[in-house]
Design an enzyme around this catalytic site. Sequence first.
Site, PDB file in Angstrom:
ATOM      1  N   CYS A  68       0.835  -1.202   0.000  1.00 49.53           N
ATOM      2  CA  CYS A  68       0.000   0.000   0.000  1.00 49.53           C
ATOM      3  C   CYS A  68       0.873   1.256   0.000  1.00 49.53           C
ATOM      4  O   CYS A  68       1.911   1.319   0.652  1.00 49.53           O
ATOM      5  CB  CYS A  68      -0.917  -0.002   1.210  1.00 49.53           C
ATOM      6  N   CYS A  93       0.154   4.902   6.968  1.00 47.82           N
ATOM      7  CA  CYS A  93      -0.527   4.705   8.248  1.00 47.82           C
ATOM      8  C   CYS A  93       0.440   4.053   9.235  1.00 47.82           C
ATOM      9  O   CYS A  93       0.945   2.951   8.986  1.00 47.82           O
ATOM     10  CB  CYS A  93      -1.769   3.830   8.066  1.00 47.82           C
ATOM     11  N   CYS A 125       0.027   0.327  10.331  1.00 43.27           N
ATOM     12  CA  CYS A 125      -0.303  -0.707   9.350  1.00 43.27           C
ATOM     13  C   CYS A 125       0.913  -1.426   8.765  1.00 43.27           C
ATOM     14  O   CYS A 125       1.767  -0.799   8.130  1.00 43.27           O
ATOM     15  CB  CYS A 125      -1.126  -0.117   8.216  1.00 43.27           C
ATOM     16  N   CYS A 170     -16.460  -9.629   4.906  1.00 44.32           N
ATOM     17  CA  CYS A 170     -15.856  -8.374   4.469  1.00 44.32           C
ATOM     18  C   CYS A 170     -14.559  -8.646   3.723  1.00 44.32           C
ATOM     19  O   CYS A 170     -13.756  -9.486   4.138  1.00 44.32           O
ATOM     20  CB  CYS A 170     -15.583  -7.479   5.673  1.00 44.32           C
ATOM     21  N   CYS A 192     -19.432  -6.883   2.652  1.00 38.15           N
ATOM     22  CA  CYS A 192     -18.809  -5.624   3.031  1.00 38.15           C
ATOM     23  C   CYS A 192     -17.450  -5.524   2.343  1.00 38.15           C
ATOM     24  O   CYS A 192     -16.803  -6.545   2.099  1.00 38.15           O
ATOM     25  CB  CYS A 192     -18.646  -5.561   4.546  1.00 38.15           C
ATOM     26  N   CYS A 234     -19.897   1.551   7.506  1.00 37.50           N
ATOM     27  CA  CYS A 234     -19.198   0.931   8.620  1.00 37.50           C
ATOM     28  C   CYS A 234     -18.000   1.830   8.907  1.00 37.50           C
ATOM     29  O   CYS A 234     -17.090   1.936   8.084  1.00 37.50           O
ATOM     30  CB  CYS A 234     -18.752  -0.484   8.247  1.00 37.50           C
ATOM     31  N   ARG A 248     -18.763  -3.212  16.922  1.00 34.19           N
ATOM     32  CA  ARG A 248     -17.991  -4.404  16.576  1.00 34.19           C
ATOM     33  C   ARG A 248     -16.626  -4.418  17.268  1.00 34.19           C
ATOM     34  O   ARG A 248     -15.860  -3.450  17.173  1.00 34.19           O
ATOM     35  CB  ARG A 248     -17.802  -4.491  15.055  1.00 34.19           C
TER      36      ARG A 248
END
Length: 320
Positions: A58, A62, A65, A102, A134, A194, A266
């Site tokens: 990616c 972040c 991550c 998801c 999702c 979400c 969640r």
Amino acid sequence: MTTQTRTPTAKLSKAEISNLYHQPFLELIYHAATVHRENQNPQKVQMCTLLSVKTGGCQEDCAYCPQAARYHTNVKRSPLMDVKDVLNNAKKAKEGGSTRFCMGAAWREVKDNAEFDAVIEMVKGVKSLGLEACCTLGMLSATQAQRLADAGLTAYNHNLDSSESFYGDIIQTRTYQDRLKTIQNVSNAGISVCCGGIVGMGESDDDRIAFLQTLLSLSPAPESIPINALTPVEGTPLENQEIIDSFDWIRVIAVARILFPKARIRLSAGRLNMSDEAQAMAFMSGANSIFTGEKLLTTGNPDHETDKRLLKKCGLSSFT
């Protein structure tokens, strides 16, 4: 404080949310548990499964991550999975008791190409299995959101992560407004939102309160709010961050339940670091969904059998 049920569109000030947040812990739990029982079935929990359909590489930075290309972690980059393989995973998730599946892709943003076409087929396939579908794919344009809606997508996950003021300490390759724009595109397409965040990244109580206030400002309100506890990963800037105290984690969950009485709250990343007792208290405080399966994208997570044992201990059962 008098317990009362609030609609998710109630516009509370930051001071009012702060008063909720800073209640004595057991008073807060009682307040949240009361709201939960007034608006939800307190004996039912939705089991969800999250699959990384495209891992690593990616472009984002972040700090939490391990999939960011710029960090040296143990995550191996892999291309987009074949549609059939994804649907086989979805079938196994359904057999394990999950009712929502998801699919996450480590993209900064969705591109209009063959890979997005494949994701559209994944969504259609998951829906055909009788599961809620999702996706979490990064930033979306209005047109892309509409394509997903047309394919039957149930919900789109796009987390705010934290408060706007703390956000820049964690991410600099995408702005807070970028996130809000994607959320609006999803809402405009008629897809359920979400949207949650991560606690334990070094943010203050004030940041957590501001984050919850921003969630409350979304219209329509999120139907699903994942509360992640940071799992520090070697090779990321937050690798040495201390694990959040479970009381702080539960406090955020409880306030989220009070503010969003109709939403699914969640329990997401970080459950491996939480005791059964802490998770039970989270359920008492209003959490009514868990992500289950051995991995949550790339980090460890309790498997189906472990979660079934936990729910049995708590006297809870899963939605079918």
